[in-house]
Scaffold this motif. Structure first.
Motif, PDB file in Angstrom:
ATOM      1  N   ILE A 141      17.085  -0.679   6.275  1.00 32.80           N
ATOM      2  CA  ILE A 141      18.377  -1.032   7.412  1.00 32.80           C
ATOM      3  C   ILE A 141      17.879  -1.786   8.474  1.00 32.80           C
ATOM      4  O   ILE A 141      18.508  -2.615   9.100  1.00 32.80           O
ATOM      5  CB  ILE A 141      18.819   0.550   7.715  1.00 32.80           C
ATOM      6  CG1 ILE A 141      19.606   1.132   6.688  1.00 32.80           C
ATOM      7  CG2 ILE A 141      20.007   0.520   9.089  1.00 32.80           C
ATOM      8  CD1 ILE A 141      19.986   2.425   6.988  1.00 32.80           C
ATOM      9  N   ASP A 142      16.667  -1.420   9.021  1.00 33.77           N
ATOM     10  CA  ASP A 142      16.180  -1.931  10.114  1.00 33.77           C
ATOM     11  C   ASP A 142      16.153  -3.532  10.156  1.00 33.77           C
ATOM     12  O   ASP A 142      16.374  -4.076  11.251  1.00 33.77           O
ATOM     13  CB  ASP A 142      14.810  -1.454  10.443  1.00 33.77           C
ATOM     14  CG  ASP A 142      14.588  -0.176  10.487  1.00 33.77           C
ATOM     15  OD1 ASP A 142      14.705   0.495   9.459  1.00 33.77           O
ATOM     16  OD2 ASP A 142      14.326   0.408  11.611  1.00 33.77           O
ATOM     17  N   SER A 199      36.769 -12.632  16.541  1.00 36.49           N
ATOM     18  CA  SER A 199      35.634 -13.498  17.385  1.00 36.49           C
ATOM     19  C   SER A 199      34.261 -13.547  16.780  1.00 36.49           C
ATOM     20  O   SER A 199      33.306 -13.977  17.407  1.00 36.49           O
ATOM     21  CB  SER A 199      35.395 -12.783  18.860  1.00 36.49           C
ATOM     22  OG  SER A 199      35.203 -11.277  18.698  1.00 36.49           O
ATOM     23  N   PHE A 200      34.214 -13.147  15.420  1.00 35.64           N
ATOM     24  CA  PHE A 200      32.760 -13.123  14.986  1.00 35.64           C
ATOM     25  C   PHE A 200      32.969 -14.242  13.743  1.00 35.64           C
ATOM     26  O   PHE A 200      33.622 -14.307  13.191  1.00 35.64           O
ATOM     27  CB  PHE A 200      32.599 -11.885  13.914  1.00 35.64           C
ATOM     28  CG  PHE A 200      32.744 -10.718  15.107  1.00 35.64           C
ATOM     29  CD1 PHE A 200      33.747  -9.833  15.021  1.00 35.64           C
ATOM     30  CD2 PHE A 200      31.564 -10.193  15.750  1.00 35.64           C
ATOM     31  CE1 PHE A 200      33.951  -8.657  16.031  1.00 35.64           C
ATOM     32  CE2 PHE A 200      31.587  -9.204  16.543  1.00 35.64           C
ATOM     33  CZ  PHE A 200      32.739  -8.301  16.750  1.00 35.64           C
ATOM     34  N   LEU A 214      33.451  -2.402   2.221  1.00 35.72           N
ATOM     35  CA  LEU A 214      33.638  -3.289   3.637  1.00 35.72           C
ATOM     36  C   LEU A 214      32.629  -3.901   3.878  1.00 35.72           C
ATOM     37  O   LEU A 214      31.418  -3.554   4.055  1.00 35.72           O
ATOM     38  CB  LEU A 214      34.023  -2.285   4.526  1.00 35.72           C
ATOM     39  CG  LEU A 214      35.108  -2.700   5.468  1.00 35.72           C
ATOM     40  CD1 LEU A 214      36.081  -3.584   5.232  1.00 35.72           C
ATOM     41  CD2 LEU A 214      35.261  -1.522   6.711  1.00 35.72           C
ATOM     42  N   GLU A 215      32.806  -5.357   4.462  1.00 39.83           N
ATOM     43  CA  GLU A 215      31.777  -6.137   5.132  1.00 39.83           C
ATOM     44  C   GLU A 215      31.101  -5.318   6.122  1.00 39.83           C
ATOM     45  O   GLU A 215      31.758  -4.872   6.847  1.00 39.83           O
ATOM     46  CB  GLU A 215      32.252  -7.452   5.309  1.00 39.83           C
ATOM     47  CG  GLU A 215      32.555  -8.446   4.412  1.00 39.83           C
ATOM     48  CD  GLU A 215      33.272  -9.968   4.921  1.00 39.83           C
ATOM     49  OE1 GLU A 215      33.031 -10.801   4.250  1.00 39.83           O
ATOM     50  OE2 GLU A 215      33.897  -9.803   5.921  1.00 39.83           O
ATOM     51  N   LEU A 225      27.542  -3.661  13.408  1.00 38.43           N
ATOM     52  CA  LEU A 225      26.261  -2.898  13.530  1.00 38.43           C
ATOM     53  C   LEU A 225      25.308  -3.551  12.651  1.00 38.43           C
ATOM     54  O   LEU A 225      24.084  -3.354  13.094  1.00 38.43           O
ATOM     55  CB  LEU A 225      26.331  -1.206  12.880  1.00 38.43           C
ATOM     56  CG  LEU A 225      25.081  -0.323  12.831  1.00 38.43           C
ATOM     57  CD1 LEU A 225      24.858  -0.268  14.422  1.00 38.43           C
ATOM     58  CD2 LEU A 225      25.756   0.974  12.291  1.00 38.43           C
ATOM     59  N   PHE A 226      25.777  -4.387  11.754  1.00 34.98           N
ATOM     60  CA  PHE A 226      24.832  -4.973  11.028  1.00 34.98           C
ATOM     61  C   PHE A 226      25.215  -6.506  10.965  1.00 34.98           C
ATOM     62  O   PHE A 226      26.225  -7.118  11.295  1.00 34.98           O
ATOM     63  CB  PHE A 226      24.898  -4.579   9.243  1.00 34.98           C
ATOM     64  CG  PHE A 226      24.700  -2.938   9.157  1.00 34.98           C
ATOM     65  CD1 PHE A 226      23.261  -2.691   9.045  1.00 34.98           C
ATOM     66  CD2 PHE A 226      25.604  -2.093   8.926  1.00 34.98           C
ATOM     67  CE1 PHE A 226      23.164  -1.309   9.107  1.00 34.98           C
ATOM     68  CE2 PHE A 226      25.172  -0.941   9.052  1.00 34.98           C
ATOM     69  CZ  PHE A 226      24.083  -0.411   8.959  1.00 34.98           C
ATOM     70  N   ASN A 227      23.969  -7.587  10.727  1.00 35.21           N
ATOM     71  CA  ASN A 227      24.297  -8.719  10.945  1.00 35.21           C
ATOM     72  C   ASN A 227      24.330  -9.416   9.502  1.00 35.21           C
ATOM     73  O   ASN A 227      24.636 -10.713   9.423  1.00 35.21           O
ATOM     74  CB  ASN A 227      22.923  -9.314  11.448  1.00 35.21           C
ATOM     75  CG  ASN A 227      22.741  -9.261  12.942  1.00 35.21           C
ATOM     76  OD1 ASN A 227      23.734  -9.371  13.697  1.00 35.21           O
ATOM     77  ND2 ASN A 227      21.488  -9.057  13.397  1.00 35.21           N
ATOM     78  N   GLU A 228      24.343  -8.650   8.437  1.00 34.84           N
ATOM     79  CA  GLU A 228      24.409  -9.135   6.992  1.00 34.84           C
ATOM     80  C   GLU A 228      25.868  -8.739   6.649  1.00 34.84           C
ATOM     81  O   GLU A 228      26.114  -7.164   6.740  1.00 34.84           O
ATOM     82  CB  GLU A 228      23.567  -8.978   6.167  1.00 34.84           C
ATOM     83  CG  GLU A 228      22.284  -9.483   6.441  1.00 34.84           C
ATOM     84  CD  GLU A 228      22.151 -11.075   6.465  1.00 34.84           C
ATOM     85  OE1 GLU A 228      23.053 -11.313   5.536  1.00 34.84           O
ATOM     86  OE2 GLU A 228      21.534 -11.920   7.173  1.00 34.84           O
ATOM     87  N   ALA A 229      26.475  -9.378   5.805  1.00 40.04           N
ATOM     88  CA  ALA A 229      27.932  -8.837   5.015  1.00 40.04           C
ATOM     89  C   ALA A 229      27.769  -7.580   4.233  1.00 40.04           C
ATOM     90  O   ALA A 229      28.633  -6.697   4.139  1.00 40.04           O
ATOM     91  CB  ALA A 229      28.618  -9.860   4.571  1.00 40.04           C
TER      92      ALA A 229
END
Length: 555
Positions: free
Chosen positions: A494-495, A554-555, A269-270, A482-486
């Protein structure tokens, strides 16, 4: 074949296999199992497996066992056992008969290990971990035989008994299957089937200090339980060879209709991690508040956020079952819950960024009562009472001193309708020292109550509000990815892909009736999104609402 074969069901390769097995008479009934490890909370990927295993059993009028794969006591906990049971039941499924544990079969597994030793198909090996890796070879180079591979049956029986009695240290030796060190499949290069662990087990206590490995345990447990179709994710595809090898060499499991393993693609899942190890890292490092943090992909987290079991089942239905690995858009999961809540969620009003609106010509000293629908399209859900008075709260984003025609909210000198209430006109406003609007002063038309005002006045904008004297203070936890990347799993740490704005906390107000809002039940906060009362932190004295999903993508 059963009557359910005439029902319309989504087809996939697993159902095709089952249909053929029933048609040929290889199996007369369907028996599946869900075998989680009790070493963490279940996540959305496990939900796919749950829906598949339990769903197939239900559709074919068969059975599905819940069996805990509890062969690694150092990482397991009885609390995980309990949480997994709750998750399965919450998703809407019930296992056959009593709960099962792999540890139920430890005596059987020990006897089957002795059978392999007696047949010259297993040996006790004293290579240490580094030596074992060296002897194992690589993907391009074959392994080489352990110097202990040709130990006699009698000596292996004696050594294995000493292992069982705790006469060797952890890591000093292990029982390995004797298969083929030159096999192109690494799992077939004399895999370890028993290792020494001096660990207390949550089911068997201190009875054992040797524990069987998953690949040895799983196939035998399936066979003992007469599982017809053992469904696993694709990472176990190569291990199917070991699954079959173990059963092929044990006398009790030679029936032609014995259990077989079939693999399907796991859920990717993205913007989500599915690795328990990485999810645990988030928890241990306090990057989230726990396994049930609403940003986590765990079933507990989704439930706390207001996702329903029906929406998760629908999502698992839509993504289907294939052998092809792919990345599923997170928008599909959001669409499932959004569609359900749009149709079923009760409406309410909440103001997340409140400023005060004063209706200067409102004549009543006390608030009046206005009736509003619980749901605009479901009359059977009834109405709710709203207080309306001289002072109300509106959202700061819903007022501007001046704006273009596209802005359909309150503008100085213009009119707007208050949802389910009156038309008001902005006359003037106050600001604080930084220039932020704090209070808007309005006039209202007392002939405009409701959706169909007597004067037929048409107003472009409608805004939500909450009456000030009856408003209840509330905290709003606005969650996003939670993450900015797909695909965060592709990154070294992770950071570097954590979204620092995955949680934004706002302090606002809600209409008075929400003081008794049930936890986990989502409401549509009109023009804001779907929110539910938090199942840990919310109470009548301290209202806390979690964003389930925005009103639209909305993303």
């Amino acid at each position: 074949m059963s009557d359910v074969d005439t029902e319309v069901r989504p087809s996939n390769f697993i159902r095709n296999i089952i249909d053929e097995d029933l048609k040929s008479g290889k199996h007369t009934s369907v028996h599946t199992r869900f075998p989680p490890e009790p070493n963490g909370f279940l996540h959305i990927g496990h939900a796919k497996s749950i829906c598949l295993n339990f769903g197939i059993a239900k559709d074919y009028q068969g059975q599905c066992n819940l069996r805990f794969d509890d062969t690694n006591p150092e990482k397991e906990d009885i609390d995980y056992v309990h949480s997994i049971q709750e998750d399965v039941k919450w998703l809407g499924f019930q296992w056959a008969d009593e709960i099962r544990y792999s540890s139920n079969y430890f005596d059987n597994l020990h006897q089957y290990a002795l059978e392999l030793i007696n047949k010259g198909l297993a040996y006790v090996c004293f290579l240490n971990a580094e030596e074992t890796r060296e002897y194992r070879g690589t993907l391009t180079a074959p392994g080489k035989n352990s110097p202990y591979r040709d130990t006699s049956v009698e000596e292996n029986l004696s050594l294995f008994e000493k292992m069982r009695l705790g006469e060797f240290k952890e890591g000093e030796c292990a029982l390995r299957a004797k298969i083929d060190m030159a096999s192109p499949f690494m799992c077939m290069r004399d895999p370890v089937i028993y290792r020494i662990r001096f660990a207390h087990h949550h089911q068997t206590g201190d009875k054992w200090c040797i524990y069987p490995m998953y690949d040895f345990t799983h196939c035998i447990s399936d066979a003992i339980e007469n599982i017809s179709h053992s469904l696993c994710t694709l990472e176990f595809q190569d291990n199917r060879r070991l699954y079959d090898w173990v059963l092929d060499h044990l006398d009790d499991f030679q029936a032609p209709n014995r259990t077989r393993q079939y693999e399907f693609s796991r859920l990717n899942l993205e913007y989500t991690l599915m690795s328990k190890r990485k999810l645990n890292d988030l928890v241990v490092r306090n990057l989230v508040s726990g396994w049930d943090d609403p940003r986590m992909p765990t079933i507990a987290g989704l439930r706390r956020r207001g996702y329903t079991s029906a929406s998760i089942r629908e999502f698992c239905q839509r993504i289907g079952v294939t052998k092809q690995e792919n990345m599923i858009e997170v928008a599909m999961l959001d669409a499932c819950i959004r569609e359900e809540l749009n149709a079923t969620a009760p409406r309410a009003m909440a103001v997340l960024n409140p400023i005060k609106l004063v209706i200067e010509n409102y004549p009543n000293a006390e608030p009046e009562t206005i009736n509003a629908p619980v749901h605009p399209n479901l009359e059977e859900m009834g109405t709710r009472e709203l207080a309306f008075g001289k002072e109300i709260y509106i959202d700061a984003e819903d007022f501007k001193e001046s704006a273009n025609k596209k802005y359909k909210r309150l503008v100085l000198g213009k009119e707007v309708r208050l949802r389910n209430a009156y038309v008001v006109k902005a006359e003037r406003f106050d600001t604080d020292a930084e220039g932020n609007v704090t209070t808007v002063y309005c006039s209202y038309d007392n002939e405009t109550l409701g959706k169909n005002p007597a004067d037929g006045r048409k107003v472009k904008g409608v805004i939500h509000w909450v009456e000030a004297t009856t408003a209840k203070a509330a905290e709003f936890r606005v969650y996003s990815r939670l993450f900015n990347e797909a695909n965060p799993a592709e990154f070294d740490t992770i950071d570097e892909v954590l979204n620092p704005e995955s949680l934004v906390i706002k302090q606002g107000v809600v209409e008075a009736g929400l003081v008794s809002a049930p936890v986990e039940k989502a409401y549509q906060f009109e023009r804001e999104g779907y929110f539910c009362a938090d199942n840990k932190d919310s109470s009548a004295e301290n209202l806390v609402f979690n964003l389930t999903v925005p009103l639209r993508e909305s993303f």
